[in-house]
Design a protein around this motif. Structure first.
Motif, PDB file in Angstrom:
ATOM      1  N   THR A 146       0.797  -1.447  -0.102  1.00  0.00           N
ATOM      2  CA  THR A 146       0.178  -0.108   0.142  1.00  0.00           C
ATOM      3  C   THR A 146       0.742   1.341   0.070  1.00  0.00           C
ATOM      4  N   ARG A 147       1.886   1.104   0.528  1.00  0.00           N
ATOM      5  CA  ARG A 147       3.019   2.307   0.467  1.00  0.00           C
ATOM      6  C   ARG A 147       4.328   1.879   0.505  1.00  0.00           C
ATOM      7  N   PRO A 148       5.390   2.680  -0.084  1.00  0.00           N
ATOM      8  CA  PRO A 148       6.935   2.370   0.314  1.00  0.00           C
ATOM      9  C   PRO A 148       7.315   3.046   1.618  1.00  0.00           C
ATOM     10  N   LEU A 149       8.549   2.636   1.919  1.00  0.00           N
ATOM     11  CA  LEU A 149       9.037   3.393   3.157  1.00  0.00           C
ATOM     12  C   LEU A 149       9.412   5.040   2.474  1.00  0.00           C
ATOM     13  N   PRO A 150       9.106   5.984   3.210  1.00  0.00           N
ATOM     14  CA  PRO A 150       9.309   7.449   2.898  1.00  0.00           C
ATOM     15  C   PRO A 150      10.478   7.598   2.227  1.00  0.00           C
ATOM     16  N   PRO A 193      -6.057  -1.097  -1.906  1.00  0.00           N
ATOM     17  CA  PRO A 193      -6.735  -0.988  -0.467  1.00  0.00           C
ATOM     18  C   PRO A 193      -6.499   0.300   0.436  1.00  0.00           C
ATOM     19  N   PRO A 194      -7.442   0.365   1.282  1.00  0.00           N
ATOM     20  CA  PRO A 194      -7.171   1.462   2.224  1.00  0.00           C
ATOM     21  C   PRO A 194      -5.753   1.126   3.072  1.00  0.00           C
ATOM     22  N   PRO A 195      -4.914   1.947   3.673  1.00  0.00           N
ATOM     23  CA  PRO A 195      -5.635   3.372   3.851  1.00  0.00           C
ATOM     24  C   PRO A 195      -5.072   4.376   2.693  1.00  0.00           C
ATOM     25  N   THR A 196      -4.096   3.908   1.867  1.00  0.00           N
ATOM     26  CA  THR A 196      -3.886   4.882   0.820  1.00  0.00           C
ATOM     27  C   THR A 196      -4.411   4.801  -0.584  1.00  0.00           C
TER      28      THR A 196
END
Length: 126
Positions: free
Chosen positions: A57-61, A96-99
């Motif tokens: 859902t997201r990569p590391l910043p 999917p959520p959250p992103t």
């Protein structure tokens, strides 16, 4: 180096769906770039996309960069390791959520470091 890894990372090809054991990987840990070992994704953000590729859902910043990819009929957003430039996959807005995002990965472009194991030293690059 596994066959196809270089082509994926540095020529921008894509592995066939359902070919990566990382798609079914369920251990806690950190997913690192297979070229330079920069940590890119946390297992806590892995999602079951049903697409045949490991997805998050997201990569590391601050760990990936993006650019437009026009190799298919419609434009897509490709992402790459910010450190070595290795092609990792594509990001889509159908997750999917959250992103609401699905960071779809080539399994050959990364490796998992299971929780409790030391991350490998970065190699190459700067």
């Amino acid at each position: 180096m596994p066959p196809g890894r270089y082509r994926i990372l540095f020529e921008g090809t894509t592995e066939p769906p359902w070919s990566s054991p990382l798609d079914g990987e369920r251990r806690d840990g950190t997913y690192v770039c297979a070229a330079c070992f920069l940590p890119l994704f946390a297992s806590a953000n892995k999602c079951a996309s049903g697409t045949g590729w490991p997805s998050f859902t997201r990569p590391l910043p601050g760990r990936v960069g993006t650019k437009a990819d026009y190799k298919l009929i419609w434009p897509r957003t490709e992402y790459h390791c910010i450190r070595c430039g290795g092609h990792e996959g594509h990001v889509f807005d159908d997750g999917p959520p959250p992103t609401g995002q699905r960071w779809c990965n080539n399994g050959l472009a990364r490796e998992i470091v299971p929780e409790g194991e030391e991350l490998p030293a970065l190699r190459g690059g700067s």
